[in-house]
Design an enzyme around this catalytic site. Structure first.
Site, PDB file in Angstrom:
ATOM      1  N   CYS A   1      53.313  -9.233  26.946  1.00 19.14           N
ATOM      2  CA  CYS A   1      52.946  -8.343  27.948  1.00 19.14           C
ATOM      3  C   CYS A   1      52.766  -6.762  27.460  1.00 19.14           C
ATOM      4  CB  CYS A   1      54.009  -8.513  29.108  1.00 19.14           C
ATOM      5  SG  CYS A   1      53.547  -7.903  30.478  1.00 19.14           S
TER       6      CYS A   1
ATOM      7  N   HIS B   1      55.614 -13.738  29.880  1.00 19.31           N
ATOM      8  CA  HIS B   1      56.760 -13.701  29.350  1.00 19.31           C
ATOM      9  C   HIS B   1      57.570 -14.827  28.917  1.00 19.31           C
ATOM     10  CE1 HIS B   1      57.369  -9.141  30.192  1.00 19.31           C
ATOM     11  NE2 HIS B   1      56.557  -9.425  31.135  1.00 19.31           N
TER      12      HIS B   1
ATOM     13  N   GLU C   1      59.841 -15.420  27.207  1.00 16.34           N
ATOM     14  CA  GLU C   1      61.373 -15.144  26.835  1.00 16.34           C
ATOM     15  C   GLU C   1      62.145 -15.114  28.259  1.00 16.34           C
ATOM     16  OE1 GLU C   1      59.281 -12.924  26.993  1.00 16.34           O
ATOM     17  OE2 GLU C   1      59.730 -11.004  27.779  1.00 16.34           O
TER      18      GLU C   1
HETATM   19  N1  GLN Z   1      52.469  -2.986  32.689  1.00 16.89           N
HETATM   20  C1  GLN Z   1      53.271  -2.893  31.733  1.00 16.89           C
HETATM   21  C2  GLN Z   1      52.771  -2.013  30.894  1.00 16.89           C
HETATM   22  O1  GLN Z   1      51.619  -1.591  30.969  1.00 16.89           O
HETATM   23  C3  GLN Z   1      53.636  -4.275  31.156  1.00 16.89           C
HETATM   24  C4  GLN Z   1      54.515  -5.044  31.728  1.00 16.89           C
HETATM   25  C5  GLN Z   1      55.665  -5.956  31.088  1.00 16.89           C
HETATM   26  O2  GLN Z   1      55.547  -5.891  29.903  1.00 16.89           O
HETATM   27  N2  GLN Z   1      55.908  -6.886  31.997  1.00 16.89           N
HETATM   28  O3  GLN Z   1      53.351  -1.737  29.815  1.00 16.89           O
END
Ligand code: GLN
Length: 231
Positions: free
Chosen positions: A86, A205, A207
């Site tokens: 992410c 995610h 995890e």
């Molecule tokens: N929107 C977040 C960002 O730009 C990422 C979101 C996440 O890691 N769940 O860093």
């Protein structure tokens, strides 16, 4: 670094975000892994590979700058395996759209363009079943948890870059109307797990589930082949 090819040390960047959950997942694996929570350049030096967790990419980049980790991380990415989840996927990308004011510093490492918060405010978060042939027990779908996830918008490997491999994609009908286009240019937007050379990214995610198959995959496919000398 692991001694004599026996033990392998995986660091988790622990400045902000879901690093504790990654630590727990690595510790649940059958293969014993040394885990280091990385907060300083000295911590990073001990690692054979690194996970960059989800969280907030702009904040993680700022904290990395403040803790003197930005340049060591860029060097690490050029030498050793890194998995970004992410926000971590954003940091592993070459270019980022929809950044906060002031832009977004990245580590690069993967030849892709990505857009932050690419699902828009209508569906900031969702879950979807992913069928992933590279995982153990591949017929069993993996529940992908997407939280303000980034969207891959293009693959752009240069002529001498390693190829980008699609490890998991969403079925196109799951794309929201704003992301689907009548032509095929929406294809990269369905890519949610990609591998290139040493590196791996997931826009979701793993995890945050009790399913550790992506952690097992990263160790098996990206970390161990680089670690233990073959033959
Ligand atoms: N929107 C977040 C960002 O730009 C990422 C979101 C996440 O890691 N769940 O860093």
């Amino acid at each position: 670094m692991g001694v004599g090819g026996m033990s392998v040390t995986v660091g988790i960047l622990a400045l902000q975000g879901a690093f504790v959950e990654h630590e727990a997942a690595l510790q649940r694996l059958d293969r014993k892994i040394e885990v280091v929570l990385v907060k300083t350049p000295e911590d990073l030096e001990k690692c054979d590979a690194l996970i960059i967790p989800g969280g907030e990419s702009t904040t993680i980049a700022l904290l990395a700058r403040l803790s003197g980790l930005m340049d060591p991380l860029k060097k690490f990415v050029s030498e050793r395996p890194v998995w970004g989840t992410c926000a971590g996927a954003i940091l592993l990308s070459q270019t980022v759209e929809n950044t906060k004011k002031g832009g977004q510093e990245v580590l690069g490492g993967m030849s892709i363009g990505i857009a932050r918060n690419g699902w828009g405010s209508q569906i900031e978060s969702f879950e979807a079943d992913l069928t992933v042939s590279g995982l153990k027990d591949p017929e069993n779908p993996f529940r992908g948890v997407f939280i303000r996830a980034p969207v891959v918008i293009e693959l752009k490997p240069a002529a001498n870059d390693p190829p980008v491999e699609v490890v998991a994609s969403l079925s196109p009908e799951l794309l929201p109307p704003a992301l689907s286009a009548p032509d095929h240019s929406n294809e990269p937007k369905t890519f949610v797990a990609l591998r290139q050379g040493l590196h791996f990214l997931t826009t979701f995610h793993p995890e945050l589930t009790r399913d550790d198959r992506f952690h097992e995959y990263f160790v098996r496919e990206c970390v161990l082949p680089r670690h233990s000398p073959k033959g």
